[in-house]
Design an enzyme around this catalytic site. Structure first.
Site, short mmCIF file in Angstrom:
data_model
loop_
_atom_site.label_atom_id
_atom_site.label_comp_id
_atom_site.label_asym_id
_atom_site.label_seq_id
_atom_site.Cartn_x
_atom_site.Cartn_y
_atom_site.Cartn_z
N GLU A 288 78.38 9.93 -42.96
CA GLU A 288 79.30 11.00 -42.57
C GLU A 288 80.64 10.45 -42.11
O GLU A 288 81.65 11.12 -42.21
CB GLU A 288 78.69 11.84 -41.42
CG GLU A 288 78.00 13.08 -41.92
CD GLU A 288 77.57 14.03 -40.80
OE1 GLU A 288 77.79 13.75 -39.61
OE2 GLU A 288 76.98 15.06 -41.14
N HIS A 309 57.17 -2.98 -52.62
CA HIS A 309 56.24 -2.59 -53.67
C HIS A 309 56.62 -1.26 -54.30
O HIS A 309 55.84 -0.67 -55.04
CB HIS A 309 54.81 -2.53 -53.09
CG HIS A 309 54.36 -3.88 -52.60
ND1 HIS A 309 53.54 -4.69 -53.33
CD2 HIS A 309 54.69 -4.56 -51.47
CE1 HIS A 309 53.34 -5.82 -52.66
NE2 HIS A 309 54.04 -5.77 -51.53
N LYS A 423 77.32 25.15 -46.38
CA LYS A 423 77.13 26.25 -45.42
C LYS A 423 77.77 27.53 -45.96
O LYS A 423 77.18 28.61 -45.88
CB LYS A 423 77.76 25.90 -44.07
CG LYS A 423 77.05 24.80 -43.32
CD LYS A 423 77.66 24.60 -41.95
CE LYS A 423 77.13 23.36 -41.28
NZ LYS A 423 77.86 22.98 -40.09
O1 PA5 Z 1 77.68 14.27 -36.69
C1 PA5 Z 1 77.86 15.47 -36.72
O2 PA5 Z 1 78.82 15.98 -36.13
C2 PA5 Z 1 76.94 16.43 -37.45
O3 PA5 Z 1 75.98 15.77 -38.17
C3 PA5 Z 1 76.25 17.33 -36.46
O4 PA5 Z 1 75.56 16.55 -35.53
C4 PA5 Z 1 75.26 18.28 -37.12
O5 PA5 Z 1 75.88 18.98 -38.14
C5 PA5 Z 1 74.68 19.24 -36.09
O6 PA5 Z 1 75.71 19.96 -35.49
P1 PA5 Z 1 75.53 20.71 -34.13
O7 PA5 Z 1 75.14 19.75 -33.10
O8 PA5 Z 1 76.87 21.32 -33.87
O9 PA5 Z 1 74.47 21.78 -34.34
#
Ligand code: PA5
Length: 446
Positions: A288, A309, A423
């Site tokens: 990310e 394996h 989303k």
């Molecule tokens: O690193 C990030 O910001 C995302 O992966 C969030 O952790 C994830 O989308 C979950 O979001 P939230 O904590 O707002 O529900």
């Protein structure tokens, strides 16, 4: 506490080029990170979390654990997704007995996770378990608006209210969310849940050392003070602006392998099944943070020797686009020596008297050499053992190196604009109010 060894890259990399990557690019990126002048600099709160951890956060997380214990809670459902899930899961898996579920001795509540998928089977089967146990819940969402945890929480909350009454349920629910905004914040205030804050300047994937990670980890019976202390030692160790700084070395080498040698896939390799979720947490952190603007190293992970394996063939001889980062644990906390056998039908008497971990180490070294011969450069990241302090140090190491590495790549390490695309489509398909035009448009594509 975390050491790095890049000798396994020596035969692939030109020394002069490596010096250039360290000297010109990595230290420059280090400066951007520590000066707070880079893109996304409003999300740097994680950098000093270990050294500036408020005592009330630690004691607050411990008080939640103790309160649940006093109620006889034996199952904690931790609801969250992405950064609101993977850090806690990684630490709890690393520190837990491999067979904790099957052992009769229970020192702490069992922590299970929900809200990280939309599988009807998963949530239904979770409720089978919940109905058998004395349950509490920690619901974690920084934004407070993420669909997956919100759906799971609605179901768990309903059960808790039916079983323990509204006030009883509220006493068993803890929320971790934004200080001011989001549906979870509104709900928590209205229902009177004990609430912890995810600091504004800490993004989800960098939040393991906030109540996001600390509450589930404490509830599972682990020492959050030792975890934070380990991270603190690492924070201090990595503060030095030096070409020897392990985070600088890691960021330099992976960027060089990517940019100069076309190594577009990094595989995290572990030789201990307890560290499988370290790979999952790390994949989110790097995936990310770096995968944007058409750039980024694709993070993958394997757990050896099992995956030798299954994936071993590809890594040895498939497309030559990968390098490996091996996380080595120098000392095993357990001791099992292989015995001698009179008949020796399996031909293994040559191993008699040797520790299983010695065989594991030989498998690791043999694999690394084979992979070097097969064109897969090797980075090695070492910790002393699998305990709270070393895991805390390792988490901080990868976070800090991630910041340097993403700046070297020229991307903002702290945003994730691409996560919104699915989303929007999902909401359109689910006919969420406000998405009418998108719903119509998307149906025409089906
Ligand atoms: O690193 C990030 O910001 C995302 O992966 C969030 O952790 C994830 O989308 C979950 O979001 P939230 O904590 O707002 O529900």
């Amino acid at each position: 506490m975390v050491n790095i060894n890049v000798k396994g890259c020596a035969s692939f990399v030109d020394g002069g080029k490596y010096c250039k990557y360290v000297g010109e690019k990595a230290l420059e990126a280090f400066d951007v990170l520590v000066s707070g002048n880079g893109a996304g600099n409003d999300f740097l709160g994680w950098r000093h979390l270990p050294s500036e951890m408020p005592e009330e956060i630690l004691s607050g997380c411990e008080a939640v654990r103790d309160g649940w214990k006093a109620m006889g809670v034996d199952l904690v459902v931790a609801i969250g997704i992405g950064g609101s899930y993977l850090g806690a899961k990684c630490v709890i898996e690393a520190l837990s007995h491999c067979f904790a579920k099957q052992l009769s001795r229970k020192d702490a509540a069992e922590v299970v996770f929900a809200g990280n998928n939309l599988s009807e089977e998963y949530i239904s089967e979770l409720m089978d378990l919940v109905r058998e146990r004395n349950v509490a819940c920690v619901v974690i969402s920084k934004s407070g608006t993420t669909t997956e945890p919100a759906v799971a929480f609605r179901i768990v909350k309903q059960y808790l209210e039916e079983t323990y009454g509204k006030a009883g349920a509220a006493a068993r629910i803890v929320a971790v969310t934004d200080a001011r905004k989001g549906a979870l914040k509104t709900l928590s205030t209205q229902e009177g849940y004990r609430t912890f804050v995810v600091p504004d300047d800490v993004g989800g994937r960098f939040s393991v050392l906030t109540p996001v990670g600390l509450i589930p980890i404490a509830a599972a019976g682990f020492d959050i003070r030792a975890l934070v202390a380990g991270a603190c030692t690492e924070e201090r160790a990595l503060a030095e602006r030096s070409s020897e700084n392990p985070a600088v070395v890691y960021a330099s080498m992976r960027n060089l392998l990517y940019s100069e040698l076309g190594k577009k896939v990094e595989i995290m390799v572990t030789y201990n099944p307890k560290l499988q979720y370290l790979g999952e947490w790390w994949k989110q952190l790097y995936g990310e943070s770096e995968g944007k603007d058409g750039k980024g190293i694709f993070p993958a992970s394997v757990t050896n020797t099992a995956d030798l394996h299954s994936m071993g063939q590809f890594i040895q001889e498939g497309e030559r686009i990968m390098f490996e980062t091996v996380v080595t644990v120098l000392n095993s906390s357990r001791s099992v020596v292989i015995g001698s056998d009179l008949q020796n039908l399996d031909g293994l008497n040559f191993l008699a008297g040797k520790h299983v971990e010695y065989c594991n180490t030989m498998a690791k070294i043999g694999t690394q050499l084979a992979h070097i011969d097969g064109g897969v450069p090797q980075i090695e990241v070492c910790i002393d053992r699998v305990d709270e302090a070393c895991i805390g140090a390792l988490l901080y190491f990868f976070e800090f190196a991630c910041g340097i590495s993403a700046y070297m790549l020229g991307v903002n390490p702290f945003n994730q604009p691409g996560v919104e695309a699915y989303k929007k489509n999902m909401f359109a398909l689910l006919d969420k109010p406000g998405y009418e035009a998108a719903s119509k448009a998307i149906r025409e594509r089906l």
